[in-house]
Every structure is written in C-alpha cells, then in structure tokens.
Design an enzyme around this catalytic site. Structure first.
Site, PDB file in Angstrom:
ATOM      1  N   ILE A 277      42.236  42.119  38.423  1.00  0.00           N
ATOM      2  CA  ILE A 277      41.286  43.179  38.812  1.00  0.00           C
ATOM      3  C   ILE A 277      41.174  43.236  40.340  1.00  0.00           C
ATOM      4  O   ILE A 277      40.259  43.848  40.882  1.00  0.00           O
ATOM      5  CB  ILE A 277      39.878  42.978  38.182  1.00  0.00           C
ATOM      6  CG1 ILE A 277      39.312  41.582  38.515  1.00  0.00           C
ATOM      7  CG2 ILE A 277      39.910  43.225  36.695  1.00  0.00           C
ATOM      8  CD1 ILE A 277      37.824  41.434  38.185  1.00  0.00           C
TER       9      ILE A 277
ATOM     10  N   ARG B 246      44.133  43.403  43.340  1.00  0.00           N
ATOM     11  CA  ARG B 246      45.043  44.440  43.831  1.00  0.00           C
ATOM     12  C   ARG B 246      46.396  44.217  43.184  1.00  0.00           C
ATOM     13  O   ARG B 246      46.843  43.074  43.042  1.00  0.00           O
ATOM     14  CB  ARG B 246      45.198  44.354  45.357  1.00  0.00           C
ATOM     15  CG  ARG B 246      44.035  44.889  46.152  1.00  0.00           C
ATOM     16  CD  ARG B 246      43.916  46.416  46.037  1.00  0.00           C
ATOM     17  NE  ARG B 246      42.791  46.927  46.797  1.00  0.00           N
ATOM     18  CZ  ARG B 246      41.569  47.162  46.291  1.00  0.00           C
ATOM     19  NH1 ARG B 246      41.308  46.919  45.036  1.00  0.00           N
ATOM     20  NH2 ARG B 246      40.612  47.658  47.056  1.00  0.00           N
TER      21      ARG B 246
ATOM     22  N   GLU C 237      50.127  52.639  42.901  1.00  0.00           N
ATOM     23  CA  GLU C 237      49.267  53.468  42.044  1.00  0.00           C
ATOM     24  C   GLU C 237      49.314  54.910  42.528  1.00  0.00           C
ATOM     25  O   GLU C 237      49.439  55.139  43.737  1.00  0.00           O
ATOM     26  CB  GLU C 237      47.836  52.937  42.100  1.00  0.00           C
ATOM     27  CG  GLU C 237      47.729  51.534  41.533  1.00  0.00           C
ATOM     28  CD  GLU C 237      46.336  50.920  41.733  1.00  0.00           C
ATOM     29  OE1 GLU C 237      45.425  51.614  42.224  1.00  0.00           O
ATOM     30  OE2 GLU C 237      46.175  49.747  41.409  1.00  0.00           O
TER      31      GLU C 237
ATOM     32  N   HIS D  90      42.853  51.550  37.334  1.00  0.00           N
ATOM     33  CA  HIS D  90      42.030  51.097  38.476  1.00  0.00           C
ATOM     34  C   HIS D  90      40.588  51.628  38.367  1.00  0.00           C
ATOM     35  O   HIS D  90      40.127  52.409  39.211  1.00  0.00           O
ATOM     36  CB  HIS D  90      42.674  51.521  39.810  1.00  0.00           C
ATOM     37  CG  HIS D  90      42.187  50.723  40.971  1.00  0.00           C
ATOM     38  ND1 HIS D  90      42.948  50.483  42.091  1.00  0.00           N
ATOM     39  CD2 HIS D  90      41.006  50.102  41.211  1.00  0.00           C
ATOM     40  CE1 HIS D  90      42.263  49.761  42.960  1.00  0.00           C
ATOM     41  NE2 HIS D  90      41.067  49.514  42.439  1.00  0.00           N
TER      42      HIS D  90
ATOM     43  N   THR E 227      38.670  28.994  51.003  1.00  0.00           N
ATOM     44  CA  THR E 227      37.675  27.987  51.368  1.00  0.00           C
ATOM     45  C   THR E 227      36.844  27.598  50.158  1.00  0.00           C
ATOM     46  O   THR E 227      36.411  28.465  49.391  1.00  0.00           O
ATOM     47  CB  THR E 227      36.720  28.503  52.476  1.00  0.00           C
ATOM     48  OG1 THR E 227      36.529  29.891  52.265  1.00  0.00           O
ATOM     49  CG2 THR E 227      37.255  28.247  53.868  1.00  0.00           C
TER      50      THR E 227
HETATM   51  C1  8YV Z   1      37.295  51.197  44.108  1.00  0.00           C
HETATM   52  C2  8YV Z   1      38.173  48.909  44.322  1.00  0.00           C
HETATM   53  O1  8YV Z   1      36.090  51.634  43.746  1.00  0.00           O
HETATM   54  O2  8YV Z   1      36.217  48.441  45.505  1.00  0.00           O
HETATM   55  C3  8YV Z   1      37.432  48.292  45.436  1.00  0.00           C
HETATM   56  O3  8YV Z   1      38.065  47.632  46.286  1.00  0.00           O
HETATM   57  O4  8YV Z   1      39.298  48.655  44.134  1.00  0.00           O
HETATM   58  C4  8YV Z   1      37.490  49.866  43.437  1.00  0.00           C
HETATM   59  O5  8YV Z   1      36.262  49.353  43.135  1.00  0.00           O
HETATM   60  C5  8YV Z   1      38.177  52.289  43.715  1.00  0.00           C
HETATM   61  O6  8YV Z   1      39.464  51.961  43.939  1.00  0.00           O
HETATM   62  C6  8YV Z   1      37.798  53.544  44.475  1.00  0.00           C
HETATM   63  O7  8YV Z   1      38.134  53.474  45.836  1.00  0.00           O
END
Ligand code: 8YV
Length: 326
Positions: A237, A239, A268, A287, A180
């Site tokens: 940054i 997924r 991962e 990550h 959106t």
């Molecule tokens: C997590 C992240 O902190 O917040 C998210 O969705 O991917 C990271 O910031 C990390 O993977 C710990 O769960």
C-alpha cells in the site's frame, strides 16, 4: 493589490476550497478523474502563486523555471515522490502533503487487502461471477489464517503503526523494519524490530507502507522474494516501485509466494493486460488507499489550508521541506 492565483489540478468540490478562496483566485482543472495535461499545467503554473497538485502531476525543475511567482505546491497525498522537493527548496517553494488525515483509511485498506489475499476473496468472487459454483469441496478456496499469523511491516510510519494496531486485534505477531528504530511503537503496540532479512523469512504476511525514495526503489526484488515463505503474502500500500514487478510476477507464477495484495503499481494506471492481473492469486486495486469520502474531504481541506497558510504568511500546517523556504 491583485489577489494571488492558485491552480488546482483536478475539479474539487468548492465547499472544501473555501479557506483558499478567502486568500486567492482559485481555478480548477475542469476534470475530476483525468489529470491535467502537462502543457496546461506548465501554462497555469507560469502565472500561479500556488498549485494544489495530485500524484500524477510532476513538479520538477522544468516547471519551477517557468513559474516565477510560485510559493507553494500542496500535494493531495501524504507521499510526494512526484515533487522534486530539493528543487522546490532552491526555488523558494514550500512543499506540503496531507499526513495524518489519511492514516486510518489507508491502514483499513491495507488490512482489507491482507484479508482478501489471505482468503483468496477476489479469486473466489470471480468463481461465482463465472458461474462455476456448482459444487462444494472441503478445500475449495482454502486460504491462509490471519488470526494469530505473523505480520512484517516494512516502513513503520504513521500508516504502518495504524496497520499494527489493527493486527493486534487479530492477535498477530507483528514485527517491523524501518530506517530508524521506533521504540515508542515497540512499547505502545508490542511490535518487534527485525532486520529485513529475518522479517522476510519469518512473516506470513509482509506489508509495505514505505515511501518511494531512491533508497527504497525495488527494495523487494528477486532476492527478497526468495527469502519469503512460499505460503506468504505480500501486500503493498506504499508505492508500486518499491517492488520489482517482474520478479513478483515470476515468484507468484512459480508458486514461490502464495499471493499478493496490491494497491499500487510501478506505472499507474495499469491496464487489464498487465501481466500480474492474469494471476488469480493477485488482488489488485487502483490506488485507493485513502479513498473514503470523509478522508478525501479532509485531504482537500488540509491542502487548501496549507496553501492559504503560505499565502497569508501564517505558514503551512504540514510542510515537507525545510524552513529555508519560508
Ligand atoms: C493519495 C497516496 O491519496 O497519500 C498518498 O501518498 O498515495 C494516496 O493516499 C492518492 O494517490 C491521491 O493523490
């Protein structure tokens, strides 16, 4: 009346769980850096009123069926693709995440990856560590300009906006694509909406900050990479599964793309033998987008307060699923 029981799936500092201990008996998995095995998670969930979970824990129908008292699952992350939210709603389980508190740290890391990829920092550092720096040449590790370049952000949520704010200090031309249109961000940050194809074609840097959903899985594949300029860099940054890693590997290997900065991967943790790591133009991180000490402290406190809110009946601060669960 017996106090509620909360299971926390990593060893977390006691001082940040205080708000939770006021309302419940709290037990933590004994390890800080290793996920709780699935059988132990299921066993603990069976007697738990709430779970404080990490991305590595699957909260799914199998778990919910065996957890009759479960009222809340609070994820230590803004993303919650490890949690079957619809199933939780059906089982009356409140799902919570940790938005806002991690926005700036994650945007910082995204920008750091962008800079590192642009200026070939990993590759250049490795050159010194391999003791190869014995001479100098005018084009040695010549990289891409960041100042004044174009940046396309895919997924313009809170983190995307925070990246755009950083980019404005570098006089970057920022465009975005998201489900959106975000008029407020356009006005406040001077960013321009572009369809995905144009954004991919025109950007010097493409940054992915989108969440993982069935719709966003492999949103960047062979066709999308082919649209990007050969001098462009892809930064992820969000997924890992947003990107088809095989297609990315081929695009980088064939020099159809200049570089990639990746904090997330399809599966991962990755091992050193992962094909992407053999490419010098890949900057890879394990990550750690939100991994600053103060941010992690805030995330834990927020997750704990969310559970305390559900257990006390006051409600969670950052609930993901609908009001029907309350
Ligand atoms: C997590 C992240 O902190 O917040 C998210 O969705 O991917 C990271 O910031 C990390 O993977 C710990 O769960």
């Amino acid at each position: 009346m017996t106090r509620p029981y909360v299971y926390v799936t990593r060893k977390l500092p006691d001082e940040h769980l205080e708000s939770l201990r006021e309302h419940a008996e709290v037990e933590c998995w004994e390890k800080a850096d290793e996920p709780v095995p699935r059988n132990i998670l299921l066993e603990k969930a069976a007697g738990a009123d709430a779970l404080l979970t990490m991305l590595s824990d699957q909260v799914d129908t199998e778990l919910l069926e065996q957890a009759p008292n479960l009222k809340a699952a609070a994820n230590l992350a803004v993303g919650f693709d490890n949690i079957d939210v619809d199933a939780c709603s059906r089982y009356g389980v409140v799902v919570c995440n940790t938005p806002d508190v991690l926005t700036e740290a994650t945007a910082d890391l995204g920008f750091a990856l962008l800079m590192a990829s642009a200026r070939r920092m990993t590759e250049a550092e490795q050159y010194i560590k391999d003791d190869k720096w014995t001479q100098w040449g005018p084009y040695m590790f010549a990289g891409a300009d960041v100042y004044g370049a174009s940046l396309g952000i895919i997924g313009m949520g809170r983190i995307g906006e925070a990246v755009a704010a950083r980019a404005s200090g570098f006089r970057m031309k920022v465009s975005y694509n998201t489900r959106t249109r975000r008029k407020q961000a356009e006005n406040e940050l001077g960013v321009t909406y572009q369809d995905k194809e144009t954004l991919l074609k025109e950007s010097d840097f493409v940054m992915l900050t989108a969440p993982l959903t069935p719709e966003t899985k492999h949103m960047i594949g062979r066709n999308e990479l082919a649209l990007m300029k050969p001098e462009a860099h892809l930064i992820n940054i969000g997924r890992g599964p947003l990107v088809d890693e095989q297609a990315l590997y081929e695009a980088l290997k064939n020099k159809e793309l200049a570089g990639a900065g990746l904090d997330v991967f399809e599966e991962e943790p990755i091992r050193a033998s992962h094909p992407l790591l053999e490419l010098p133009q890949v900057t890879a991180l394990p990550h750690i987008g939100s991994a600053t000490t103060s941010t992690r402290n805030e995330m834990i406190r927020l997750a704990a307060r969310n559970i305390a809110g559900v257990l006390s009946g006051e409600g969670a601060l950052t609930q993901v699923n609908g009001a029907e669960t309350q």
